[in-house]
Design a protein around this motif. Structure first.
Motif, mmCIF file in Angstrom:
data_model
loop_
_atom_site.group_PDB
_atom_site.id
_atom_site.type_symbol
_atom_site.label_atom_id
_atom_site.label_comp_id
_atom_site.label_asym_id
_atom_site.label_seq_id
_atom_site.Cartn_x
_atom_site.Cartn_y
_atom_site.Cartn_z
ATOM 1 N N THR A 46 0.870 -1.173 0.000
ATOM 2 C CA THR A 46 0.000 0.000 0.000
ATOM 3 C C THR A 46 0.909 1.225 0.000
ATOM 4 O O THR A 46 1.912 1.270 0.705
ATOM 5 N N VAL A 47 0.558 2.186 -0.835
ATOM 6 C CA VAL A 47 1.400 3.381 -0.990
ATOM 7 C C VAL A 47 1.090 4.399 0.092
ATOM 8 O O VAL A 47 1.972 5.100 0.564
ATOM 9 N N THR A 48 -0.160 4.468 0.483
ATOM 10 C CA THR A 48 -0.592 5.382 1.541
ATOM 11 C C THR A 48 -1.495 4.612 2.504
ATOM 12 O O THR A 48 -2.065 3.581 2.126
ATOM 13 N N PRO A 49 -1.656 5.079 3.718
ATOM 14 C CA PRO A 49 -2.577 4.398 4.636
ATOM 15 C C PRO A 49 -4.000 4.409 4.074
ATOM 16 O O PRO A 49 -4.403 5.356 3.401
ATOM 17 N N VAL A 50 -4.739 3.354 4.339
ATOM 18 C CA VAL A 50 -6.127 3.263 3.871
ATOM 19 C C VAL A 50 -7.021 3.821 4.982
ATOM 20 O O VAL A 50 -7.443 3.110 5.878
ATOM 21 N N VAL A 57 -2.473 1.019 -4.197
ATOM 22 C CA VAL A 57 -1.578 -0.132 -4.086
ATOM 23 C C VAL A 57 -0.556 -0.091 -5.214
ATOM 24 O O VAL A 57 -0.780 0.524 -6.253
ATOM 25 N N ARG A 58 0.556 -0.759 -4.990
ATOM 26 C CA ARG A 58 1.652 -0.752 -5.970
ATOM 27 C C ARG A 58 2.251 -2.142 -6.050
ATOM 28 O O ARG A 58 2.593 -2.741 -5.025
ATOM 29 N N TYR A 59 2.387 -2.638 -7.266
ATOM 30 C CA TYR A 59 3.016 -3.935 -7.478
ATOM 31 C C TYR A 59 4.525 -3.742 -7.453
ATOM 32 O O TYR A 59 5.070 -2.890 -8.148
ATOM 33 N N LEU A 81 9.106 0.230 -12.587
ATOM 34 C CA LEU A 81 7.993 -0.188 -11.735
ATOM 35 C C LEU A 81 6.794 0.744 -11.904
ATOM 36 O O LEU A 81 5.640 0.291 -11.900
ATOM 37 N N ASP A 82 7.057 2.052 -12.091
ATOM 38 C CA ASP A 82 5.967 2.995 -12.346
ATOM 39 C C ASP A 82 5.214 2.605 -13.613
ATOM 40 O O ASP A 82 3.980 2.566 -13.633
ATOM 41 N N THR A 105 0.700 9.206 -6.281
ATOM 42 C CA THR A 105 0.524 9.730 -4.930
ATOM 43 C C THR A 105 1.852 9.607 -4.198
ATOM 44 O O THR A 105 2.572 8.639 -4.405
ATOM 45 N N VAL A 106 2.159 10.559 -3.404
ATOM 46 C CA VAL A 106 3.440 10.677 -2.698
ATOM 47 C C VAL A 106 4.617 10.373 -3.633
ATOM 48 O O VAL A 106 5.578 9.720 -3.257
#
Length: 142
Positions: A46-50, A57-59, A81-82, A105-106
């Protein structure tokens, strides 16, 4: 001037404030469970808190992010990866079963999953989890 809050007002009027609040909490819980389940194997993060009904999400596969040189453990860069996030989204959307979107995001490219329908159940998100994992596997093979 437009009455932008009309939909919210009507929904709350129809089901009541408490029921509407419970539904919103259920959606947040589903988004949190989705992110937790997807990340459990370690190939997604997870890229940021839910904190809302939106999960970013990021693979990362077996890459585990990047080292000091900006390269993953197998030589992939953050740029690689992006780009993979966008291709995974395209693969899932091609199935015409789920709606997700790419986002930044971020400072990181990610996949946005929004639990915004009162009809969404865990079974739908489990199906999406499987579709994301399959799209990521296809990306690894490509």
């Amino acid at each position: 001037r437009p009455f932008n809050a009309l939909k919210l007002w009507l929904a709350m009027k129809l089901v009541g404030r408490r029921a509407y609040g419970r539904l919103a909490e259920e959606q947040v819980d589903l988004a949190r469970r989705f992110a937790r389940e997807l990340a459990a194997a370690g190939d997604w993060v997870t890229v940021t808190p839910v904190d809302t009904a939106i999960a970013a999400v990021r693979y990362i596969g077996g890459h585990g992010g990047t080292g000091a040189q900006g390269h993953g453990t197998d030589g992939l860069t953050e740029v690689d990866l992006d780009s993979a996030q966008d291709r995974i989204v395209a693969r899932v959307l091609a199935g015409r079963r789920h709606w997700i979107s790419p986002t930044t995001t971020v400072g990181r490219r990610a996949i946005r999953v929004m639990v915004i329908s009162y009809l969404t159940r865990w079974e739908h998100l489990a199906e999406l989890t499987a579709a994301l994992r399959e799209a990521a596997r296809a990306e690894e093979r490509a």
